[in-house]
Design an enzyme around this catalytic site. Sequence first.
Site, short mmCIF file in Angstrom:
data_model
loop_
_atom_site.label_atom_id
_atom_site.label_comp_id
_atom_site.label_asym_id
_atom_site.label_seq_id
_atom_site.Cartn_x
_atom_site.Cartn_y
_atom_site.Cartn_z
N ILE A 227 -6.56 0.68 -3.76
CA ILE A 227 -7.71 -0.15 -3.40
C ILE A 227 -9.01 0.64 -3.53
CG2 ILE A 227 -8.80 -1.40 -1.48
CD1 ILE A 227 -5.91 -2.17 -0.57
N LYS A 303 7.79 3.32 11.40
CA LYS A 303 9.02 3.63 12.16
C LYS A 303 9.06 2.66 13.33
CE LYS A 303 11.56 7.36 11.17
NZ LYS A 303 12.52 7.05 10.19
N ASN A 358 3.11 -6.08 13.22
CA ASN A 358 4.16 -6.02 12.21
C ASN A 358 5.24 -5.06 12.70
OD1 ASN A 358 5.36 -6.73 9.83
ND2 ASN A 358 4.11 -5.38 8.54
N TYR A 364 0.34 1.92 12.94
CA TYR A 364 -0.60 1.40 11.93
C TYR A 364 -1.42 0.25 12.51
CZ TYR A 364 -1.97 -0.35 7.24
OH TYR A 364 -2.66 -0.78 6.12
P1 NAI Z 1 -2.99 4.19 -1.22
O1 NAI Z 1 -1.98 5.00 -0.48
O2 NAI Z 1 -2.62 3.69 -2.58
O3 NAI Z 1 -4.37 4.99 -1.33
C1 NAI Z 1 -4.94 5.62 -0.20
C2 NAI Z 1 -5.82 6.77 -0.65
O4 NAI Z 1 -6.34 7.40 0.52
C3 NAI Z 1 -5.03 7.84 -1.42
O5 NAI Z 1 -5.71 8.19 -2.60
C4 NAI Z 1 -4.97 8.99 -0.43
O6 NAI Z 1 -4.90 10.27 -1.05
C5 NAI Z 1 -6.25 8.80 0.36
N1 NAI Z 1 -6.17 9.49 1.65
C6 NAI Z 1 -5.16 9.45 2.55
N2 NAI Z 1 -5.44 10.27 3.58
C7 NAI Z 1 -6.66 10.81 3.34
C8 NAI Z 1 -7.48 11.74 4.03
N3 NAI Z 1 -7.08 12.29 5.20
N4 NAI Z 1 -8.67 12.08 3.50
C9 NAI Z 1 -9.08 11.55 2.31
N5 NAI Z 1 -8.33 10.68 1.59
C10 NAI Z 1 -7.14 10.32 2.10
O7 NAI Z 1 -3.39 2.98 -0.24
P2 NAI Z 1 -3.98 1.54 -0.57
O8 NAI Z 1 -2.83 0.59 -0.62
O9 NAI Z 1 -4.91 1.60 -1.71
O10 NAI Z 1 -4.75 1.24 0.79
C11 NAI Z 1 -6.14 1.53 0.97
C12 NAI Z 1 -6.55 1.05 2.35
O11 NAI Z 1 -6.26 -0.35 2.48
C13 NAI Z 1 -5.82 1.73 3.50
O12 NAI Z 1 -6.72 1.90 4.58
C14 NAI Z 1 -4.74 0.75 3.85
O13 NAI Z 1 -4.30 0.90 5.17
C15 NAI Z 1 -5.46 -0.57 3.64
N6 NAI Z 1 -4.55 -1.69 3.42
C16 NAI Z 1 -3.73 -1.75 2.33
C17 NAI Z 1 -2.89 -2.84 2.16
C18 NAI Z 1 -1.96 -2.98 0.98
O14 NAI Z 1 -1.26 -3.98 0.92
N7 NAI Z 1 -1.96 -2.06 0.03
C19 NAI Z 1 -2.83 -3.93 3.14
C20 NAI Z 1 -3.75 -3.77 4.24
C21 NAI Z 1 -4.57 -2.68 4.36
#
Ligand code: NAI
Length: 458
Positions: A227, A303, A358, A364
């Site tokens: 995202i 978990k 969930n 989370y």
């Molecule tokens: P993803 O895992 O594909 O990408 C997350 C990015 O954040 C990664 O590039 C990771 O390296 C970076 N990251 C993690 N910890 C970090 C840190 N301490 N410092 C800097 N960067 C860090 O996740 P995705 O799916 O793109 O999700 C993005 C956001 O959207 C998250 O906050 C997630 O909780 C939220 N989200 C995603 C959903 C989904 O269905 N994919 C649904 C609801 C919310």
Amino acid sequence: MSDTYLELVSGGPGAGVAKKLGLPRPVRLRRTDPAAVDVPLVPGPVLVLSDARSTPDADVVAEGLLGWDLDVHRDARGDHGRWGAVVLVLTGLTHPAELAAPALELGSVLRSLTPGARVVTLSRTAPAAGAPADPAVAAARQGVDGFLRSLAKELRAGATGNGLVLGEDVALAAPSVRGGLRFLLSARSAFVDGQLLPVGGGGEEPADWVRPLVGTVAVVTGAARGIGAAVARVLARDGAQVVGVDVPAAGEGLAAVMNEVRGTALQLDITAPDAAERILAVARQRYGHLDVVVHNAGILRDKLLANMTPDRFEGLLDVNITAPLRMNETFAAPGVLGGAGVAPRIISLASTSGIAGNRGQTNYATAKAGIIGMTRALAAPLAGAGGTANAVAPGFIETDMTASIPPVPREISRRSSSLQQGGQPVDVAEAIAFLASPQAGGVNGQVLRVCGQLVVGQ
Ligand code: NAI
């Protein structure tokens, strides 16, 4: 991640088999294609309906739509082809019974919508519990909520139903009403469905509706993939200059995304105590100011609570809520965000799990519900600085994060929305770009779900 089932049933013999067996029939959604030119805002004529008392407001809305070169009609009769959108103006309602006539009129045209059509209601905010109010007016306004959410569940072929809920004194021609309406009518809102977005006064019409973020500097955390990468791309497409942040381990991906958007890569763990100061320093040194913060970086550590370990619970909270809270101590301080006539924006990633809960996600959901609380608390101080704080709550989005969910629950989650599919990262990015834009200045302290009307928490 690709959705093989959608590919199979969205056309050809697969579509017929799915219909016969009563299986879900997701279709490819109408999305913005940056390479396509001259794509109309709405893929067909627009019908503006209203209840009798809202006719003057409907006139204002119709005039505004004409200004966008849309083919606007006030009457469903006649030869007009399939409707690209229906806008239902209900701002004058004083009793639920007054909703019947426009609702039935809308019902009579639902079979002649184009694929990917939009239905948008415009109504007034229902009084809060305990506030002095006329019960019939309150019932009518709240009635719109139930009507719209049910209607959205009946729409097919990628059509969506959403509403704008205007504050008491907000004019129909207010920038945020026009901006919100344009977003909901457009391909940018492909995966927003069944939502009612409260809109206040304020905001500004952009100089350019296509690139409303020219002159804006934004930071996106977690921008290396998923995202966050899509947010960086869409903000840049809309004219913003972008600083992308991610952990050093994701440095290669981050560099690739930032090269693509001509942005600035900053390898940084957001849990670092000085993360906000380092982001500010880079943005100011490169671009002179920082206007928009997108708190996107996040992790999953699922978990059941009975099996939960401290590192999974506390480690998740550190990244998903403690870091944004700490960074906002710097970003939300007066005079830090916003420069060169651009209003401050803080946009944070919540989740439908934070709204509905969930199984396996106590950690989370604590963090994501926390994001919603944080956003509401930031609304007043940000408004004081002429800005806004909002959250976006994605449902099931096709990313590496959701690819890690086991196949059966993953497939169930995908099909559990009115659009019967997962969203794409770009869908969340479009909502964030809208909230970052000048025309969204009247949307503050809100949570916009980008979930295809996921069944949970609706
Ligand atoms: P993803 O895992 O594909 O990408 C997350 C990015 O954040 C990664 O590039 C990771 O390296 C970076 N990251 C993690 N910890 C970090 C840190 N301490 N410092 C800097 N960067 C860090 O996740 P995705 O799916 O793109 O999700 C993005 C956001 O959207 C998250 O906050 C997630 O909780 C939220 N989200 C995603 C959903 C989904 O269905 N994919 C649904 C609801 C919310």
